[in-house]
Structure formats: C-alpha cells, structure tokens
Design an enzyme around this catalytic site. Structure first.
Site, mmCIF file in Angstrom:
data_model
loop_
_atom_site.group_PDB
_atom_site.id
_atom_site.type_symbol
_atom_site.label_atom_id
_atom_site.label_comp_id
_atom_site.label_asym_id
_atom_site.label_seq_id
_atom_site.Cartn_x
_atom_site.Cartn_y
_atom_site.Cartn_z
ATOM 1 C CG ASP A 37 2.007 -1.840 3.810
ATOM 2 O OD1 ASP A 37 3.043 -2.560 3.225
ATOM 3 O OD2 ASP A 37 1.055 -2.629 4.204
ATOM 4 C CG HIS A 38 4.782 1.385 -1.937
ATOM 5 N ND1 HIS A 38 5.048 1.667 -3.374
ATOM 6 C CD2 HIS A 38 3.655 1.935 -1.591
ATOM 7 C CE1 HIS A 38 4.087 2.429 -3.854
ATOM 8 N NE2 HIS A 38 3.186 2.522 -2.862
ATOM 9 N N GLY A 104 -5.652 -0.851 -3.779
ATOM 10 C CA GLY A 104 -4.230 -1.475 -4.134
ATOM 11 C C GLY A 104 -3.617 -1.040 -5.417
ATOM 12 C CD GLU A 105 -0.845 2.512 -5.356
ATOM 13 O OE1 GLU A 105 0.222 1.956 -4.677
ATOM 14 O OE2 GLU A 105 -0.978 3.700 -5.293
ATOM 15 C CG ASN A 108 2.896 -1.684 -3.598
ATOM 16 O OD1 ASN A 108 4.170 -1.530 -3.530
ATOM 17 N ND2 ASN A 108 1.754 -0.618 -3.720
ATOM 18 C CB ALA A 172 -15.825 12.506 -6.134
#
Length: 323
Positions: A37-38, A104-105, A108, A172
């Site tokens: 989803d970008h 998120g990133e 985007n 992790a």
C-alpha cells in the site's frame, strides 16, 4: 500445511495488470495473496503506485484467495478510515481479508505535509491507531485526544467477525511490541539468525497467530536476465537499509543512493535465480527458520513468466520440500 502466497507489488505493476496477475496466481496454484500500500514507488524505473484499497475489492471479488495488505495508519490514513475499510471488506468477503499494520515510511506518509515523527513517536502512534481500529471494529463509539485524534466515531457497518490485524515487523524489537496486539506477524527475509530473533521475540512476548515471511526474488530463464531485472527494479534493496529506508521521502533519493549497485550487491539483497530447483531450496530454507508460510514477490514488471514457471516447477517442488 505451509502457506505459499503471492505478493502483489503496486510499486511497479499497473493495477489492471496486477489484477490479472493475482488471478493467474490463483490458477497456477498459489494459496493466497497480499499486496503493498504505497503512495510512491521506490524508484523512477518502477514507475507505478495504484491505490491498494480499490484494487483489493476487485481482487477479492475475482479470486477465492485470502488477501492482505500492509498499511500504516496514523498520518496518510486516519485510523477511523482504515477501520471502515477493513470492516467493509470484512462484510463483503468474510474471513478472506486481513491487514498488517506498521509505523510507516516517509516516502508514503510525507504527502500530508505533517512533520515525519521519529521512530519512537511513530511506534506510539501506531499503538494508538491499532486501539482505535479495534475499538471501532468492536462497535464502540470512540473519542480520543492524543497522537491520534478521534471525535465520536462509530462504525455503522461491521462484520460479524473482525478481520485479523497482523503486526508488520522488520526487527525483533518491533515484533515484540506487536505481540501485545497482533493476530499474527509478517516480516521480510533476512539472515537465519535475524529471522529467528524476530519470530522468537514475537513468541516470547506472547504473540499468537501465524508468522509469515515476504521473500523478494528475481527469476528469469537465464541468470543474466534475472540479474538485469533485479538491478532495474530492486537496486535500492542493498543500498538503503532500515532505519534510513523509513526516513527518505523522495524516490529520486533512492535512485541516487543505489546508482552504483552492481550484480554482486543485488545477489546479496534478494534471491536472484534462473534455476527453479535452487530457488525452491532457498525458499524452503527460509520457511524452515520457523515460519508458517511465505509470500513470494517477483520484482519484475512482467509477472507472467514467473507465474507460469511457478505453476509448473516452483510450487510443486516447494510443496514436496515442505511436506
């Protein structure tokens, strides 16, 4: 039975072609699918980025697959809107949709114009967003004042059984945090030690549900073709790693940082193979690190040759190896 899924990349395949690809994936024998989803592709050569939620409705309506999406609620998407989208797909396709939620990133999320928070703030915002989504799916009227603001929100259309909310984790530490709320885990391929640490952290923290891994690969009939596809479409992989990946807002910056990536670096970043038997062995080894299944992502723009090979050679070999 080990799940063998197909990953649908909106970043480099147009949505109409991607819809045909997921339908073909069902025909050749994959068990399920998931999608990205970008807002933007990772680089200019990928060149696409269709709206995942529109596509999901079409994909669910034209296959029998269970389908999931990796989503980041909190900035580009208000979590109440994600709750409504999850609920609607849950009503229309009971038991067949799930959403993996992550922090998120910037590539985007920057489009809203809001400041891009640091990782600890993004993690806290994700937890608030998950709580909002779960409360809405449970039928609560939600008001919240925090990193996520909500005012008297209620879902009027809800499924009898809420879709699964899965934790998306690369490290992790993130996997352990997800264990407190997630119905399962999705991660990306890494070294055997890294993957076992991610699974172990999730399980040790009380995480339940299946653990799946996404495997990036480039397949073609010859080694040279497979390398060329990988370098054209996925060369950012070895050049930019988390946490830098999360904070770059422009595809051109990914292109700049990956301009000098060569064949050896790309081989170390994803599975570059022309031999289906060797590719099956490598995938089976990853799944053997403790996963309940894998979603395979061929990074090429043309999915048809990979899907044809998967149906006749790769999937039968994998099922035999994982039996």
């Amino acid at each position: 039975m080990t799940l063998l899924g197909y990953h649908c990349s909106h970043e480099n395949v147009p949505p109409d072609a991607l819809l045909a690809a997921v339908q073909a994936a069902e025909r050749v024998g994959f068990d399920a699918a998931m999608c990205s989803d970008h807002w933007a592709p990772w680089g200019a050569d990928q060149g696409e980025s269709g709206f995942a939620w529109t596509w999901l409705g079409a994909a669910l309506a034209t296959t029998r697959f269970t389908l999931g999406v990796v989503n980041a609620p909190g900035q580009r998407y208000h979590p109440a809107i994600i709750a409504q989208a999850v609920a609607t797909l849950g009503v229309m396709f009971p038991g067949r949709f799930w959403a993996a939620l992550g922090s998120g990133e910037a590539i985007n999320e920057h489009i809203t114009g809001a400041a891009w928070p640091d990782k600890s703030t993004r993690d806290a915002r994700l937890l608030e967003a998950v709580e909002v989504i779960r409360d809405l799916l449970d039928g609560d009227v939600v008001t919240r004042d925090g990193l996520v603001d909500v005012h008297e929100a209620r879902l009027w259309t809800r499924p009898e059984v809420p879709p699964r909310l899965v934790g998306a984790a690369v490290t992790a530490e993130t996997a352990a945090r997800a264990a407190g709320w997630a119905d399962g885990l999705i991660t990306v391929v890494g070294s055997d030690d890294e993957m076992r640490r991610v699974i172990g952290a999730y399980r040790d923290a009380g995480g339940e549900g299946p653990c799946h891994v996404q495997i990036h690969l480039s397949w073609a009939p010859t080694d040279g073709e497979a390398v060329a596809i990988a370098l054209e479409q996925w060369r950012h992989g070895p050049a930019v790693k988390p946490p830098e990946t999360w904070d770059i807002a422009d595809p051109a910056e990914f292109d700049r940082r990956s301009a000098d990536v060569g064949p050896e670096e790309i081989r170390g970043s994803l599975f570059v193979e022309h031999d289906p038997a060797r590719l099956a062995d490598r995938i089976a080894s990853v799944v053997g690190a403790g996963f309940d299944g894998a979603y395979l992502h061929h990074v090429g723009r043309d999915q048809a040759p990979f899907l044809a090979m998967a149906g006749t050679e790769l999937l039968p070999r994998l099922r035999e190896a994982l039996a």
